[in-house]
Design a protein around this motif. Structure first.
Motif, PDB file in Angstrom:
ATOM      1  N   LYS A 226       0.881  -1.093   0.113  1.00 27.35           N
ATOM      2  CA  LYS A 226       0.013  -0.043  -0.068  1.00 27.35           C
ATOM      3  C   LYS A 226       0.821   1.292   0.069  1.00 27.35           C
ATOM      4  CE  LYS A 226      -4.069  -1.979   2.288  1.00 27.35           C
ATOM      5  NZ  LYS A 226      -5.037  -1.863   3.437  1.00 27.35           N
ATOM      6  N   ARG A 227       2.304   1.302   0.190  1.00 26.37           N
ATOM      7  CA  ARG A 227       3.165   2.321  -0.031  1.00 26.37           C
ATOM      8  C   ARG A 227       2.876   3.152   1.385  1.00 26.37           C
ATOM      9  NH1 ARG A 227       3.877   4.778  -5.794  1.00 26.37           N
ATOM     10  NH2 ARG A 227       3.860   3.045  -6.978  1.00 26.37           N
ATOM     11  N   THR A 228       2.157   2.859   2.313  1.00 26.62           N
ATOM     12  CA  THR A 228       2.103   3.673   3.650  1.00 26.62           C
ATOM     13  C   THR A 228       2.004   2.892   4.723  1.00 26.62           C
ATOM     14  OG1 THR A 228      -0.296   3.435   3.508  1.00 26.62           O
ATOM     15  CG2 THR A 228       0.535   5.588   2.413  1.00 26.62           C
ATOM     16  N   GLY A 229       2.413   3.454   5.976  1.00 26.82           N
ATOM     17  CA  GLY A 229       2.468   2.584   7.176  1.00 26.82           C
ATOM     18  C   GLY A 229       3.841   2.309   7.532  1.00 26.82           C
ATOM     19  N   PHE A 230       4.840   2.241   6.493  1.00 21.20           N
ATOM     20  CA  PHE A 230       6.271   1.841   6.748  1.00 21.20           C
ATOM     21  C   PHE A 230       7.097   2.955   7.599  1.00 21.20           C
ATOM     22  CE2 PHE A 230       4.652  -0.281   2.846  1.00 21.20           C
ATOM     23  CZ  PHE A 230       4.898  -1.678   3.194  1.00 21.20           C
ATOM     24  N   GLY A 231       6.658   3.962   7.759  1.00 21.48           N
ATOM     25  CA  GLY A 231       7.458   5.176   8.334  1.00 21.48           C
ATOM     26  C   GLY A 231       7.960   4.975   9.705  1.00 21.48           C
ATOM     27  N   VAL A 232       7.075   4.208  10.436  1.00 25.22           N
ATOM     28  CA  VAL A 232       7.320   3.784  11.746  1.00 25.22           C
ATOM     29  C   VAL A 232       8.518   2.969  11.883  1.00 25.22           C
ATOM     30  CG1 VAL A 232       4.802   4.478  12.677  1.00 25.22           C
ATOM     31  CG2 VAL A 232       5.410   2.282  11.796  1.00 25.22           C
ATOM     32  N   ASN A 233       8.787   2.134  10.799  1.00 19.91           N
ATOM     33  CA  ASN A 233       9.861   1.132  10.917  1.00 19.91           C
ATOM     34  C   ASN A 233      10.982   1.582  10.166  1.00 19.91           C
ATOM     35  OD1 ASN A 233       7.054  -0.608  11.140  1.00 19.91           O
ATOM     36  ND2 ASN A 233       8.290  -0.672  12.883  1.00 19.91           N
ATOM     37  N   LEU A 234      11.139   2.881   9.894  1.00 24.51           N
ATOM     38  CA  LEU A 234      12.192   3.321   9.002  1.00 24.51           C
ATOM     39  C   LEU A 234      13.425   3.135   9.827  1.00 24.51           C
ATOM     40  CD1 LEU A 234      13.334   4.728   6.297  1.00 24.51           C
ATOM     41  CD2 LEU A 234      13.062   6.911   7.595  1.00 24.51           C
ATOM     42  N   PHE A 235      14.666   2.421   9.288  1.00 25.20           N
ATOM     43  CA  PHE A 235      15.862   2.057   9.821  1.00 25.20           C
ATOM     44  C   PHE A 235      15.639   1.474  11.252  1.00 25.20           C
ATOM     45  CE2 PHE A 235      16.924   6.152   7.556  1.00 25.20           C
ATOM     46  CZ  PHE A 235      17.635   5.482   6.548  1.00 25.20           C
ATOM     47  N   ASP A 236      14.523   0.530  11.489  1.00 24.62           N
ATOM     48  CA  ASP A 236      14.142  -0.113  12.693  1.00 24.62           C
ATOM     49  C   ASP A 236      15.190  -0.345  13.686  1.00 24.62           C
ATOM     50  OD1 ASP A 236      11.115  -0.725  13.796  1.00 24.62           O
ATOM     51  OD2 ASP A 236      12.600  -2.246  14.494  1.00 24.62           O
ATOM     52  N   GLU A 237      16.005  -1.180  13.234  1.00 22.86           N
ATOM     53  CA  GLU A 237      17.092  -1.722  14.039  1.00 22.86           C
ATOM     54  C   GLU A 237      18.209  -0.592  14.443  1.00 22.86           C
ATOM     55  OE1 GLU A 237      19.242  -4.904  11.983  1.00 22.86           O
ATOM     56  OE2 GLU A 237      17.019  -6.143  11.886  1.00 22.86           O
ATOM     57  N   TRP A 238      18.137   0.501  13.955  1.00 24.37           N
ATOM     58  CA  TRP A 238      18.898   1.618  14.391  1.00 24.37           C
ATOM     59  C   TRP A 238      18.173   2.603  15.131  1.00 24.37           C
ATOM     60  CZ3 TRP A 238      21.329   2.783   8.907  1.00 24.37           C
ATOM     61  CH2 TRP A 238      22.249   1.858   8.423  1.00 24.37           C
ATOM     62  N   ARG A 239      17.009   2.663  15.025  1.00 26.34           N
ATOM     63  CA  ARG A 239      16.228   3.689  15.824  1.00 26.34           C
ATOM     64  C   ARG A 239      15.777   3.274  17.113  1.00 26.34           C
ATOM     65  NH1 ARG A 239      11.327   5.178  12.191  1.00 26.34           N
ATOM     66  NH2 ARG A 239      10.598   6.274  14.091  1.00 26.34           N
ATOM     67  N   TYR A 240      15.548   2.096  17.207  1.00 27.37           N
ATOM     68  CA  TYR A 240      15.117   1.247  18.356  1.00 27.37           C
ATOM     69  C   TYR A 240      16.450   0.169  19.011  1.00 27.37           C
ATOM     70  CZ  TYR A 240      10.707   3.014  16.399  1.00 27.37           C
ATOM     71  OH  TYR A 240       9.763   3.708  15.833  1.00 27.37           O
ATOM     72  N   LEU A 241      16.004   0.179  20.464  1.00 24.63           N
ATOM     73  CA  LEU A 241      16.874  -0.746  21.211  1.00 24.63           C
ATOM     74  C   LEU A 241      16.579  -2.159  21.230  1.00 24.63           C
ATOM     75  CD1 LEU A 241      18.106   1.772  24.043  1.00 24.63           C
ATOM     76  CD2 LEU A 241      19.479   1.226  21.921  1.00 24.63           C
ATOM     77  N   ASP A 242      15.300  -2.281  20.956  1.00 27.88           N
ATOM     78  CA  ASP A 242      14.746  -3.547  21.017  1.00 27.88           C
ATOM     79  C   ASP A 242      14.281  -4.019  19.780  1.00 27.88           C
ATOM     80  OD1 ASP A 242      12.630  -1.583  20.957  1.00 27.88           O
ATOM     81  OD2 ASP A 242      11.074  -3.067  21.544  1.00 27.88           O
ATOM     82  N   HIS A 243      14.327  -5.347  19.314  1.00 29.98           N
ATOM     83  CA  HIS A 243      13.826  -5.811  18.179  1.00 29.98           C
ATOM     84  C   HIS A 243      12.121  -5.644  18.105  1.00 29.98           C
ATOM     85  CE1 HIS A 243      13.771  -8.566  14.504  1.00 29.98           C
ATOM     86  NE2 HIS A 243      12.791  -9.263  15.169  1.00 29.98           N
ATOM     87  N   GLY A 244      12.093  -5.181  16.765  1.00 32.36           N
ATOM     88  CA  GLY A 244      10.561  -5.093  16.307  1.00 32.36           C
ATOM     89  C   GLY A 244       9.879  -6.130  15.581  1.00 32.36           C
ATOM     90  N   GLU A 245       8.588  -6.113  15.577  1.00 34.36           N
ATOM     91  CA  GLU A 245       7.910  -6.963  14.910  1.00 34.36           C
ATOM     92  C   GLU A 245       6.684  -6.486  14.378  1.00 34.36           C
ATOM     93  OE1 GLU A 245       8.618 -10.015  13.951  1.00 34.36           O
ATOM     94  OE2 GLU A 245      10.372 -10.576  15.230  1.00 34.36           O
ATOM     95  N   PRO A 246       6.265  -6.691  13.158  1.00 32.41           N
ATOM     96  CA  PRO A 246       4.993  -6.160  12.443  1.00 32.41           C
ATOM     97  C   PRO A 246       3.785  -6.128  13.482  1.00 32.41           C
ATOM     98  CG  PRO A 246       5.940  -7.751  11.111  1.00 32.41           C
ATOM     99  CD  PRO A 246       6.624  -8.151  12.425  1.00 32.41           C
ATOM    100  N   GLY A 247       3.272  -4.855  13.506  1.00 29.54           N
ATOM    101  CA  GLY A 247       1.882  -4.652  14.330  1.00 29.54           C
ATOM    102  C   GLY A 247       2.214  -4.448  15.861  1.00 29.54           C
TER     103      GLY A 247
END
Length: 212
Positions: A34-55
């Protein structure tokens, strides 16, 4: 697609070479087209200290205070300054989607991976290639002036630091035209809608058995 004409915005320095598309948007988040909704996980492994999962609820995540896009001085940055070979790795267009969804409108680096470079234009972002010495000068300037704003003029093909001189950049004429007018591949096709309809009508008349 949103046209790109001029932009004046904060530039965020991402002082890394060979930033690949899996770093831009890790594979586990590629669950939609859908091209949207991906911004919150941009550079996820660098932006957050914990491991992220979809949703996952973003409010439960642990932001990395050392990552540039989490620092208050670069809040709302719409221009990303990087090192060479930005966007290498897989050809996933999700990388461009994530940057655009986050709010990035322009990227400045010495070089970009070819497919990623093209995907930027298709999603309303302007990738600007400048020489290594100019890139280093911009990194030095941002280090001295956190929150530095750059003014980008696509028509004039210039980048101007606040209070500084204009820096010229090159861009292919057709890509420039499309970006100035907000024309992605779909919009260009729709400009030929009447000709396409004429062809379909003629094809139906000439070869009716194909439509029986």
């Amino acid at each position: 697609m949103q046209p790109f004409t001029t932009l004046e915005a904060v530039v965020a320095p991402l002082d890394r070479s060979n930033v690949d598309t899996d770093a831009i948007i890790p594979k586990q988040f590629m669950k939609s087209v859908k091209r949207t909704g991906f911004g919150v996980n941009l550079f996820d492994e660098w932006r957050y200290l914990d491991h992220g999962e979809p949703g996952q609820d973003i409010s439960t995540r642990q932001p990395n205070p050392d990552f540039v896009l989490n620092q208050p001085g670069f809040a709302g940055a719409q221009i990303l300054l990087a090192r060479d070979n930005f966007g290498c790795g897989s050809s996933r267009e999700h990388a461009a989607w994530a940057l655009a969804d986050f709010g990035i409108r322009a990227l400045i680096a010495p070089s970009f991976a070819d497919i990623f470079y093209g995907n930027c234009f298709k999603n309303g972002m302007l990738p600007i290639q400048l020489g290594e010495a100019t890139i280093q000068a911009l990194f030095d300037l941002v280090a001295r002036i956190p929150g530095l704003r750059l003014a980008i003029d696509l028509e004039a093909q210039t980048v101007r630091p606040a209070g500084g001189e204009a820096i010229p950049f090159a861009v292919e004429p057709e890509r420039k035209r499309r970006l100035l007018n907000g024309l992605d591949d779909v919009a260009l096709t729709l400009r030929q809608a009447e000709r396409i309809r004429d062809y379909e009508r003629q094809r139906r008349a000439d070869e009716p058995w194909l439509f029986a």
